[in-house]
Design an enzyme around this catalytic site. Structure first.
Site, PDB file in Angstrom:
ATOM      1  N   PRO A  88      -3.954 -13.229 -10.180  1.00  0.00           N
ATOM      2  CA  PRO A  88      -5.178 -12.081 -10.903  1.00  0.00           C
ATOM      3  C   PRO A  88      -6.251 -13.060 -10.304  1.00  0.00           C
ATOM      4  O   PRO A  88      -7.613 -12.740 -10.682  1.00  0.00           O
ATOM      5  CB  PRO A  88      -4.962 -12.078 -12.455  1.00  0.00           C
ATOM      6  CG  PRO A  88      -3.916 -11.800 -12.817  1.00  0.00           C
ATOM      7  CD  PRO A  88      -3.009 -12.910 -10.891  1.00  0.00           C
ATOM      8  N   GLU A 114       3.775 -18.541 -17.207  1.00  0.00           N
ATOM      9  CA  GLU A 114       2.506 -18.926 -16.742  1.00  0.00           C
ATOM     10  C   GLU A 114       1.402 -19.103 -15.125  1.00  0.00           C
ATOM     11  O   GLU A 114       0.100 -19.058 -15.367  1.00  0.00           O
ATOM     12  CB  GLU A 114       1.634 -19.813 -17.936  1.00  0.00           C
ATOM     13  CG  GLU A 114       1.736 -19.336 -19.217  1.00  0.00           C
ATOM     14  CD  GLU A 114       1.787 -17.955 -19.703  1.00  0.00           C
ATOM     15  OE1 GLU A 114       0.451 -18.002 -19.752  1.00  0.00           O
ATOM     16  OE2 GLU A 114       3.239 -17.500 -19.791  1.00  0.00           O
ATOM     17  N   ARG A 120       2.448  -4.434   9.042  1.00  0.00           N
ATOM     18  CA  ARG A 120       2.995  -2.707   9.775  1.00  0.00           C
ATOM     19  C   ARG A 120       1.265  -2.622  11.099  1.00  0.00           C
ATOM     20  O   ARG A 120       2.090  -1.920  11.721  1.00  0.00           O
ATOM     21  CB  ARG A 120       2.573  -1.721   8.688  1.00  0.00           C
ATOM     22  CG  ARG A 120       1.950  -1.757   7.953  1.00  0.00           C
ATOM     23  CD  ARG A 120       1.534  -0.849   7.019  1.00  0.00           C
ATOM     24  NE  ARG A 120       1.036   1.404   7.428  1.00  0.00           N
ATOM     25  CZ  ARG A 120      -0.114   1.137   7.763  1.00  0.00           C
ATOM     26  NH1 ARG A 120      -1.325   0.011   8.046  1.00  0.00           N
ATOM     27  NH2 ARG A 120       0.200   2.484   8.915  1.00  0.00           N
ATOM     28  N   ASP A 135      -5.676   5.621   9.787  1.00  0.00           N
ATOM     29  CA  ASP A 135      -5.645   5.930   8.424  1.00  0.00           C
ATOM     30  C   ASP A 135      -6.371   5.629   7.585  1.00  0.00           C
ATOM     31  O   ASP A 135      -8.185   5.465   8.141  1.00  0.00           O
ATOM     32  CB  ASP A 135      -4.698   3.698   7.951  1.00  0.00           C
ATOM     33  CG  ASP A 135      -3.656   3.723   8.828  1.00  0.00           C
ATOM     34  OD1 ASP A 135      -2.797   4.832   8.708  1.00  0.00           O
ATOM     35  OD2 ASP A 135      -3.577   2.451   9.063  1.00  0.00           O
TER      36      ASP A 135
HETATM   37  N1  4HQ Z   1       0.383 -12.557 -11.203  1.00  0.00           N
HETATM   38  N2  4HQ Z   1      -1.857 -10.281  -7.770  1.00  0.00           N
HETATM   39  C1  4HQ Z   1       0.635 -13.932 -12.905  1.00  0.00           C
HETATM   40  C2  4HQ Z   1      -0.221 -11.659 -10.535  1.00  0.00           C
HETATM   41  C3  4HQ Z   1      -0.920 -11.333  -9.467  1.00  0.00           C
HETATM   42  C4  4HQ Z   1      -2.170  -9.866  -9.266  1.00  0.00           C
HETATM   43  C5  4HQ Z   1       0.817 -13.503 -10.068  1.00  0.00           C
HETATM   44  C6  4HQ Z   1       0.650 -12.698 -12.419  1.00  0.00           C
HETATM   45  C7  4HQ Z   1       1.188 -14.774 -10.250  1.00  0.00           C
HETATM   46  C8  4HQ Z   1       1.515 -16.764 -12.495  1.00  0.00           C
HETATM   47  N3  4HQ Z   1      -0.712 -11.662  -8.171  1.00  0.00           N
HETATM   48  N4  4HQ Z   1       1.246 -14.828 -11.551  1.00  0.00           N
HETATM   49  N5  4HQ Z   1      -2.364  -9.464 -10.086  1.00  0.00           N
HETATM   50  O1  4HQ Z   1      -0.743 -10.879 -11.809  1.00  0.00           O
HETATM   51  O2  4HQ Z   1      -1.149 -10.752  -7.310  1.00  0.00           O
END
Ligand code: 4HQ
Length: 259
Positions: free
Chosen positions: A89, A116, A154, A169
């Site tokens: 995130p 984490e 794709r 698209d």
């Molecule tokens: N995570 N976009 C926490 C995500 C995430 C997102 C991936 C959660 C990595 C450690 N990944 N882990 N949003 O929420 O890509």
């Protein structure tokens, strides 16, 4: 192109990439998806891949060494350099523009964190780019990796047939998609818009563009701010807005009459 996914859940990622257009692209050898499990590169008897976070508090962090060994093996199995992406995130939001640029690379590594996340030092040394698939929290990076494999896969030459053409698209021109209809033309749930049955291809193209512009204006006005409209599009959007305002006035008058 080839994807190398570093993940504790290789079967899950492979299954995500095995279906539909992307699965077919793999069968046609337009696309290859390989997985690397850091647990296979752990060296202790328990095959440990995670440790307590330094500084205390709840949660575990993925350890540097098993990930580094998995990434080393992955890079050594590649003739070209691998562009390594970490899903989190904290990354930049994935957009269709970024997807189109990634589709031109020969190899992409996708690092999937669990718990984490991953020790920051590994990210600093091994990762080229951090990407997020959206502002929400997942339990791991695997779904993000699957999203990238799908969106990028794709676009590989030959993956889509003409009917599925990527050119038409949603987002390929920065707008939302127009509505789509199939037979029956008359149905209890409503009729197919007349223009789509007219055979007038110029009129159909204009109608579709107008709907795409109108829906983008209604649902995602932020996309229009980022994008300069040409003269035709400005005129079509103006038409859409006028008609929309008129139908809103009629709807309000109707609602008032029913009260
Ligand atoms: N995570 N976009 C926490 C995500 C995430 C997102 C991936 C959660 C990595 C450690 N990944 N882990 N949003 O929420 O890509």
């Amino acid at each position: 192109m080839r994807f190398d996914v570093v993940t504790l859940f290789p079967d899950f990622v492979r299954q995500c990439a095995a279906v539909g257009v992307v699965g077919r692209a793999q069968q046609r050898e337009l696309l290859q998806v390989e997985t690397w499990n850091p647990r296979d590169y752990a060296t202790d008897n328990y095959r440990t891949v995670d440790g307590r976070t330094c500084g205390g508090g709840p949660g575990m962090v993925m350890l540097i060494d098993p990930l580094r060994a998995a990434l080393k093996a992955m890079r050594e199995a590649a003739a070209e350099p691998v562009h390594v992406i970490y899903l989190s995130p904290q990354g930049a939001r994935l957009t269709q523009g970024r997807v189109e640029a990634l589709a031109k690379l020969p190899r992409i590594g996708l690092l999937c964190g669990r718990y984490e996340g991953v020790d920051e030092r590994l990210l600093a040394h091994e990762v080229d780019e951090e990407l997020s698939i959206g502002d929400y929290v997942l339990s791991g990076g695997e779904l993000g990796a699957a999203v990238i494999i799908d969106a990028v896969g794709r676009l590989q030459e030959g993956a889509l047939n003409d009917a599925q053409s990527a050119q038409q698209d949603s987002f390929s021109d920065g707008l939302l998609d127009c509505p789509h209809y199939a037979k029956p033309v008359r149905h209890a749930l409503g009729d197919v818009p007349e223009v789509l049955l007219s055979g007038d291809h110029a009129a159909i193209r204009r109608w579709r563009l107008k709907q795409a512009l109108g829906r983008t204006w209604l649902r995602r006005p932020d996309l229009l701010v980022q994008r300069a409209l040409d003269k035709e599009s400005r005129a079509l959007l103006e038409e859409f807005r006028r008609e929309y305002a008129q139908s809103e006035r009629e709807r309000l008058a109707n609602d008032a009459a029913e009260q």
